[in-house]
Design an enzyme around this catalytic site. Sequence first.
Site, PDB file in Angstrom:
ATOM      1  N   TYR A 160       0.814  -1.225   0.000  1.00 27.38           N
ATOM      2  CA  TYR A 160       0.000   0.000   0.000  1.00 27.38           C
ATOM      3  C   TYR A 160       0.848   1.276   0.000  1.00 27.38           C
ATOM      4  O   TYR A 160       0.617   2.162  -0.835  1.00 27.38           O
ATOM      5  CB  TYR A 160      -0.960  -0.016   1.189  1.00 27.38           C
ATOM      6  CG  TYR A 160      -1.862   1.188   1.272  1.00 27.38           C
ATOM      7  CD1 TYR A 160      -3.033   1.263   0.523  1.00 27.38           C
ATOM      8  CD2 TYR A 160      -1.556   2.265   2.105  1.00 27.38           C
ATOM      9  CE1 TYR A 160      -3.876   2.367   0.585  1.00 27.38           C
ATOM     10  CE2 TYR A 160      -2.381   3.377   2.177  1.00 27.38           C
ATOM     11  CZ  TYR A 160      -3.540   3.413   1.420  1.00 27.38           C
ATOM     12  OH  TYR A 160      -4.357   4.518   1.487  1.00 27.38           O
ATOM     13  N   LYS A 164       1.038   4.327  -2.986  1.00 31.41           N
ATOM     14  CA  LYS A 164       0.765   5.744  -2.742  1.00 31.41           C
ATOM     15  C   LYS A 164       1.993   6.609  -3.047  1.00 31.41           C
ATOM     16  O   LYS A 164       1.858   7.756  -3.498  1.00 31.41           O
ATOM     17  CB  LYS A 164       0.291   5.941  -1.297  1.00 31.41           C
ATOM     18  CG  LYS A 164      -1.086   5.347  -1.036  1.00 31.41           C
ATOM     19  CD  LYS A 164      -2.137   5.925  -1.973  1.00 31.41           C
ATOM     20  CE  LYS A 164      -3.531   5.439  -1.686  1.00 31.41           C
ATOM     21  NZ  LYS A 164      -4.556   6.043  -2.568  1.00 31.41           N
TER      22      LYS A 164
END
Length: 245
Positions: A160, A164
């Site tokens: 994750y 990002k």
Amino acid sequence: MDRWIGKVAVVTGASSGIGAAIAKDLAKAGMITIGLARRVERVEQLKQNLPKEAAARLHAMKCDVSVETDIERTFQRIRDTHGGVDVLVNNAGILRSNNLLDLGTTADLRAVLDTNVTGLVLCSQWAYKSMVERKVDGHIVHINSIAGHIVPSFPKLNIYPGTKHAVTAITEVMRQELRAAETKIKVTSISPGGVRTEILDDATLPEDMPLLESEDISEAVLYVIGTPPHVQVHELTIKPIGEMF
């Protein structure tokens, strides 16, 4: 926001949390708002909490942004039914909670990358095409994360934070390409800290961790797209008071 009244906004991941708040606020602000989601019935339910006129401006379309053919079909439908895209909010994002080095997580890796990175780029490509064809000075907004600038010391965030960080770089690449193409289309990354949404159901976080509300991020979207034509907010970071990172 007056210049956006009657214009078309597309919000991905609009079925809950930040996306739902953004879709409702854009509709209330006078925009024809297309909420994209896999759980399209939940976008339809958002109308129940809107004034009648705003509810009439909110439209739900089923779309899985991790599937390229879904994106193509959906943006062509938006073109055919609403003329095109003036504002795109890339909000869809997922987290799969496991260790990055564990074997057997390939499906999770691909799901997160396809949604958080590839889907964001493909939706942006279609929105950009629509804006250029209609000579619209539009706006592309990425709902990024504080995890796109640091790596929070929490277990099982897996890929994750990597996705990002990719959004942070992608935002700058898009800004440079938009400038080189001599457009006045804007691109903005909004990076919240922890937000009280369903995505945290898959994260291991301290019980007393301060959190933002979805509406805090929605208000930021209205702010950045409401800036004057000569102003581009490139990166906006929003943290709750007392956040530890």
